[in-house]
Design a protein around this motif. Structure first.
Motif, PDB file in Angstrom:
ATOM      1  N   PRO A  78     -12.510   9.576  -1.590  1.00  0.00           N
ATOM      2  CA  PRO A  78     -11.807   8.328  -1.373  1.00  0.00           C
ATOM      3  C   PRO A  78     -12.482   7.072  -1.078  1.00  0.00           C
ATOM      4  O   PRO A  78     -13.523   7.183  -0.175  1.00  0.00           O
ATOM      5  CB  PRO A  78     -10.661   8.770  -0.534  1.00  0.00           C
ATOM      6  N   ASP A  79     -12.257   5.965  -1.505  1.00  0.00           N
ATOM      7  CA  ASP A  79     -12.771   4.683  -1.118  1.00  0.00           C
ATOM      8  C   ASP A  79     -12.327   4.057   0.047  1.00  0.00           C
ATOM      9  O   ASP A  79     -11.142   3.455  -0.109  1.00  0.00           O
ATOM     10  CB  ASP A  79     -12.816   3.738  -2.364  1.00  0.00           C
ATOM     11  N   GLY A  80     -13.080   4.034   1.225  1.00  0.00           N
ATOM     12  CA  GLY A  80     -12.494   3.618   2.366  1.00  0.00           C
ATOM     13  C   GLY A  80     -12.630   1.952   2.498  1.00  0.00           C
ATOM     14  O   GLY A  80     -12.188   1.589   3.661  1.00  0.00           O
ATOM     15  N   LEU A  81     -13.232   1.419   1.570  1.00  0.00           N
ATOM     16  CA  LEU A  81     -13.149  -0.032   1.712  1.00  0.00           C
ATOM     17  C   LEU A  81     -12.376  -0.892   0.688  1.00  0.00           C
ATOM     18  O   LEU A  81     -12.523  -2.225   0.394  1.00  0.00           O
ATOM     19  CB  LEU A  81     -14.611  -0.481   1.491  1.00  0.00           C
ATOM     20  N   ALA A  82     -11.655  -0.038   0.009  1.00  0.00           N
ATOM     21  CA  ALA A  82     -10.753  -0.501  -1.113  1.00  0.00           C
ATOM     22  C   ALA A  82      -9.763  -1.414  -0.677  1.00  0.00           C
ATOM     23  O   ALA A  82      -9.344  -1.763   0.359  1.00  0.00           O
ATOM     24  CB  ALA A  82      -9.980   0.665  -1.935  1.00  0.00           C
ATOM     25  N   ALA A  83      -9.640  -2.593  -1.361  1.00  0.00           N
ATOM     26  CA  ALA A  83      -8.590  -3.677  -1.012  1.00  0.00           C
ATOM     27  C   ALA A  83      -7.005  -3.161  -1.118  1.00  0.00           C
ATOM     28  O   ALA A  83      -6.364  -3.526  -0.248  1.00  0.00           O
ATOM     29  CB  ALA A  83      -8.613  -4.907  -1.937  1.00  0.00           C
ATOM     30  N   ASP A  84      -6.928  -2.108  -1.942  1.00  0.00           N
ATOM     31  CA  ASP A  84      -5.460  -1.501  -2.043  1.00  0.00           C
ATOM     32  C   ASP A  84      -5.558  -0.121  -1.854  1.00  0.00           C
ATOM     33  O   ASP A  84      -5.630   0.713  -2.488  1.00  0.00           O
ATOM     34  CB  ASP A  84      -4.847  -1.644  -3.371  1.00  0.00           C
ATOM     35  N   LEU A  85      -5.705   0.359  -0.453  1.00  0.00           N
ATOM     36  CA  LEU A  85      -5.591   1.748   0.330  1.00  0.00           C
ATOM     37  C   LEU A  85      -4.745   2.623  -0.386  1.00  0.00           C
ATOM     38  O   LEU A  85      -4.833   3.624  -0.588  1.00  0.00           O
ATOM     39  CB  LEU A  85      -5.812   1.910   1.522  1.00  0.00           C
ATOM     40  N   PRO A  86      -3.346   2.233  -0.329  1.00  0.00           N
ATOM     41  CA  PRO A  86      -2.377   3.148  -0.660  1.00  0.00           C
ATOM     42  C   PRO A  86      -2.576   3.420  -2.271  1.00  0.00           C
ATOM     43  O   PRO A  86      -2.263   4.664  -2.822  1.00  0.00           O
ATOM     44  CB  PRO A  86      -1.116   2.246  -0.731  1.00  0.00           C
ATOM     45  N   ALA A  87      -2.960   2.580  -3.083  1.00  0.00           N
ATOM     46  CA  ALA A  87      -3.428   2.902  -4.419  1.00  0.00           C
ATOM     47  C   ALA A  87      -4.565   3.668  -4.608  1.00  0.00           C
ATOM     48  O   ALA A  87      -4.385   4.692  -5.421  1.00  0.00           O
ATOM     49  CB  ALA A  87      -3.611   1.612  -5.279  1.00  0.00           C
TER      50      ALA A  87
ATOM     51  N   HIS B 147      -2.993   7.267  -3.842  1.00  0.00           N
ATOM     52  CA  HIS B 147      -2.388   7.622  -5.178  1.00  0.00           C
ATOM     53  C   HIS B 147      -3.474   8.282  -6.376  1.00  0.00           C
ATOM     54  O   HIS B 147      -3.186   9.414  -6.904  1.00  0.00           O
ATOM     55  CB  HIS B 147      -1.451   6.763  -5.566  1.00  0.00           C
ATOM     56  N   GLU B 148      -4.390   7.505  -6.531  1.00  0.00           N
ATOM     57  CA  GLU B 148      -5.125   7.867  -7.556  1.00  0.00           C
ATOM     58  C   GLU B 148      -6.194   8.904  -7.211  1.00  0.00           C
ATOM     59  O   GLU B 148      -6.431   9.731  -8.197  1.00  0.00           O
ATOM     60  CB  GLU B 148      -6.175   6.550  -7.744  1.00  0.00           C
ATOM     61  N   TYR B 149      -6.472   9.293  -6.030  1.00  0.00           N
ATOM     62  CA  TYR B 149      -7.105  10.483  -5.759  1.00  0.00           C
ATOM     63  C   TYR B 149      -6.390  11.526  -5.964  1.00  0.00           C
ATOM     64  O   TYR B 149      -6.850  12.685  -6.505  1.00  0.00           O
ATOM     65  CB  TYR B 149      -7.495  10.272  -4.334  1.00  0.00           C
ATOM     66  N   GLU B 150      -5.046  11.718  -5.705  1.00  0.00           N
ATOM     67  CA  GLU B 150      -4.305  12.600  -5.878  1.00  0.00           C
ATOM     68  C   GLU B 150      -4.316  13.172  -7.340  1.00  0.00           C
ATOM     69  O   GLU B 150      -4.578  14.109  -7.734  1.00  0.00           O
ATOM     70  CB  GLU B 150      -2.771  12.530  -5.411  1.00  0.00           C
ATOM     71  N   GLU B 151      -4.132  12.057  -8.153  1.00  0.00           N
ATOM     72  CA  GLU B 151      -4.196  12.269  -9.595  1.00  0.00           C
ATOM     73  C   GLU B 151      -5.463  12.686 -10.118  1.00  0.00           C
ATOM     74  O   GLU B 151      -5.564  13.447 -11.136  1.00  0.00           O
ATOM     75  CB  GLU B 151      -3.785  10.922 -10.578  1.00  0.00           C
TER      76      GLU B 151
ATOM     77  N   ALA C 223       4.112  18.617   4.560  1.00  0.00           N
ATOM     78  CA  ALA C 223       4.392  18.298   3.049  1.00  0.00           C
ATOM     79  C   ALA C 223       3.356  17.187   2.642  1.00  0.00           C
ATOM     80  O   ALA C 223       3.308  16.944   1.393  1.00  0.00           O
ATOM     81  CB  ALA C 223       5.609  18.387   2.602  1.00  0.00           C
ATOM     82  N   SER C 224       2.405  16.730   3.439  1.00  0.00           N
ATOM     83  CA  SER C 224       2.023  15.522   3.261  1.00  0.00           C
ATOM     84  C   SER C 224       0.863  15.407   2.013  1.00  0.00           C
ATOM     85  O   SER C 224       0.395  16.494   1.751  1.00  0.00           O
ATOM     86  CB  SER C 224       1.354  14.977   4.568  1.00  0.00           C
ATOM     87  N   ARG C 225       0.820  14.382   1.495  1.00  0.00           N
ATOM     88  CA  ARG C 225      -0.242  14.142   0.414  1.00  0.00           C
ATOM     89  C   ARG C 225      -1.478  13.183   0.726  1.00  0.00           C
ATOM     90  O   ARG C 225      -1.317  12.742   2.123  1.00  0.00           O
ATOM     91  CB  ARG C 225       0.462  13.585  -0.711  1.00  0.00           C
ATOM     92  N   THR C 226      -2.136  12.766   0.251  1.00  0.00           N
ATOM     93  CA  THR C 226      -3.403  11.910   0.342  1.00  0.00           C
ATOM     94  C   THR C 226      -2.879  10.568   1.004  1.00  0.00           C
ATOM     95  O   THR C 226      -1.978  10.050   0.238  1.00  0.00           O
ATOM     96  CB  THR C 226      -4.227  11.789  -0.563  1.00  0.00           C
ATOM     97  N   ARG C 227      -3.446  10.040   2.028  1.00  0.00           N
ATOM     98  CA  ARG C 227      -2.677   8.948   2.662  1.00  0.00           C
ATOM     99  C   ARG C 227      -3.594   8.437   3.741  1.00  0.00           C
ATOM    100  O   ARG C 227      -4.630   9.013   4.042  1.00  0.00           O
ATOM    101  CB  ARG C 227      -1.447   9.340   3.272  1.00  0.00           C
ATOM    102  N   ILE C 228      -3.183   7.165   4.362  1.00  0.00           N
ATOM    103  CA  ILE C 228      -3.749   6.681   5.309  1.00  0.00           C
ATOM    104  C   ILE C 228      -3.387   7.121   6.775  1.00  0.00           C
ATOM    105  O   ILE C 228      -2.188   7.457   6.979  1.00  0.00           O
ATOM    106  CB  ILE C 228      -3.632   4.971   5.518  1.00  0.00           C
ATOM    107  N   LYS C 229      -4.439   7.601   7.595  1.00  0.00           N
ATOM    108  CA  LYS C 229      -3.966   8.002   8.861  1.00  0.00           C
ATOM    109  C   LYS C 229      -4.294   7.393   9.833  1.00  0.00           C
ATOM    110  O   LYS C 229      -5.862   7.004   9.839  1.00  0.00           O
ATOM    111  CB  LYS C 229      -4.256   9.591   9.071  1.00  0.00           C
ATOM    112  N   THR C 230      -3.825   7.197  11.270  1.00  0.00           N
ATOM    113  CA  THR C 230      -4.677   6.849  12.292  1.00  0.00           C
ATOM    114  C   THR C 230      -5.010   8.017  13.137  1.00  0.00           C
ATOM    115  O   THR C 230      -4.279   8.981  13.291  1.00  0.00           O
ATOM    116  CB  THR C 230      -3.315   6.191  13.530  1.00  0.00           C
ATOM    117  N   LEU C 231      -6.187   7.719  13.614  1.00  0.00           N
ATOM    118  CA  LEU C 231      -6.933   9.144  14.231  1.00  0.00           C
ATOM    119  C   LEU C 231      -6.410   9.280  15.523  1.00  0.00           C
ATOM    120  O   LEU C 231      -6.586   8.036  16.254  1.00  0.00           O
ATOM    121  CB  LEU C 231      -8.628   8.948  14.110  1.00  0.00           C
ATOM    122  N   ALA C 232      -6.278  10.373  16.142  1.00  0.00           N
ATOM    123  CA  ALA C 232      -5.878  10.556  17.564  1.00  0.00           C
ATOM    124  C   ALA C 232      -7.210  10.324  18.532  1.00  0.00           C
ATOM    125  O   ALA C 232      -8.182  10.321  17.950  1.00  0.00           O
ATOM    126  CB  ALA C 232      -5.565  11.967  17.392  1.00  0.00           C
ATOM    127  N   THR C 233      -6.739  10.011  19.760  1.00  0.00           N
ATOM    128  CA  THR C 233      -7.961   9.789  20.525  1.00  0.00           C
ATOM    129  C   THR C 233      -8.831  10.860  20.689  1.00  0.00           C
ATOM    130  O   THR C 233     -10.014  10.608  20.819  1.00  0.00           O
ATOM    131  CB  THR C 233      -7.244   9.169  21.842  1.00  0.00           C
TER     132      THR C 233
END
Length: 261
Positions: free
Chosen positions: A102-111, A114-118, A149-159
């Motif tokens: 996945p591209d961590g620098l993309a302007a549209d991270l939710p997209a 979704h595209e990575y799942e596809e 049941a989560s799919r590919t998404r943005i997460k906040t890392l735990a401390t």
């Protein structure tokens, strides 16, 4: 879930490599799921050795990485794109563009998520997924409380995860990104075979929960108890908290050789 207790991390790596070599020998265009971190390194080092000896080729294989930091410059040494290439991909014979992340620098991270799942689905799904496990039981970057049941998404890392990963950033936790893109637990569960490797005393409690605790979002890796084909490769230290230690040793010792992993 098969628990295999090895004398050391090198043997765990050898067994993990065995599973991948066997897969590629029967299915040269297999899709692999690649994890970064210290735990899978013994597997990768052994696969590099076997590639050099001509025992296996990755020329027709494809791969998807588990996760990526958000916001790290593309030339940063610790982007997972760069780490997996340095640790494994560039040391074997994957075709150009055969390994995706996945591209961590993309302007549209939710997209991007979704595209990575596809893309994984379009590739036919992951045949064998390599995993490590965090001290808090996370797999990928699915931190405690993640949806099972989560799919590919943005997460906040735990401390704790950022503290654990600070060693890759000169010991400075403030340099560790706060956010990431990760395959979800549901995404990981779609892989046909999961090989999880863990070593060291620091992973012992997480391994105990993984294998013997209740399935809970507080220990995300426990979702793997519901997977039909999971192999857990442990060194003695990582197995230090499991209650059924003797049973796991006896079961593996009595396993028919033809069954493999």
């Amino acid at each position: 879930m098969e628990i295999v207790i090895c004398p050391d991390a090198t043997e765990a790596g050898r067994l993990g490599a065995n599973a991948i070599v066997a897969l590629l020998q029967r299915k040269p265009d297999a899709v692999l799921g690649l994890a970064t971190g210290s735990s899978p390194m013994a597997i990768y080092d052994e696969l590099v050795r076997r590639r050099q000896s001509g025992e296996v080729s990755f020329a027709q294989a494809r791969a998807f990485t588990l996760d990526e930091y958000v916001g790290l410059a593309s030339d940063h040494r610790e982007t997972y794109h760069n780490v997996i290439r340095r640790d494994f991909v560039d040391r074997v014979d994957f075709a150009p563009a055969a390994v995706h992340g996945p591209d961590g620098l993309a302007a549209d991270l939710p997209a991007v998520c979704h595209e990575y799942e596809e893309a994984i689905v379009t590739a036919g799904g992951v045949d064998l997924q390599i995993l490590g496990i965090g001290t808090d039981g996370h797999i990928g970057f699915n931190e405690p409380s993640s949806s099972l049941a989560s799919r590919t998404r943005i997460k906040t890392l735990a401390t704790q995860t950022r503290i654990d990963n600070a060693r890759f950033f000169g010991g400075d936790v403030d340099q560790v990104p706060t956010h990431c893109i990760t395959q979800g637990l549901g995404t990981i569960m779609d892989a046909r075979h999961v090989v999880l490797v863990a070593s060291g005393h620091g992973k012992a409690e997480a391994v105990h929960q993984l294998a013997e605790g209740p399935v809970s979002a507080m220990w995300p890796a426990t979702i793997l108890q519901h997977h039909p084909h999971v192999t857990v490769l442990l060194d003695e230290a990582a197995a230090g908290r499991v209650q059924l230690y003797s049973y796991y040793r006896e079961t593996y010792a009595a396993k028919p050789q033809w069954q493999g992993l």
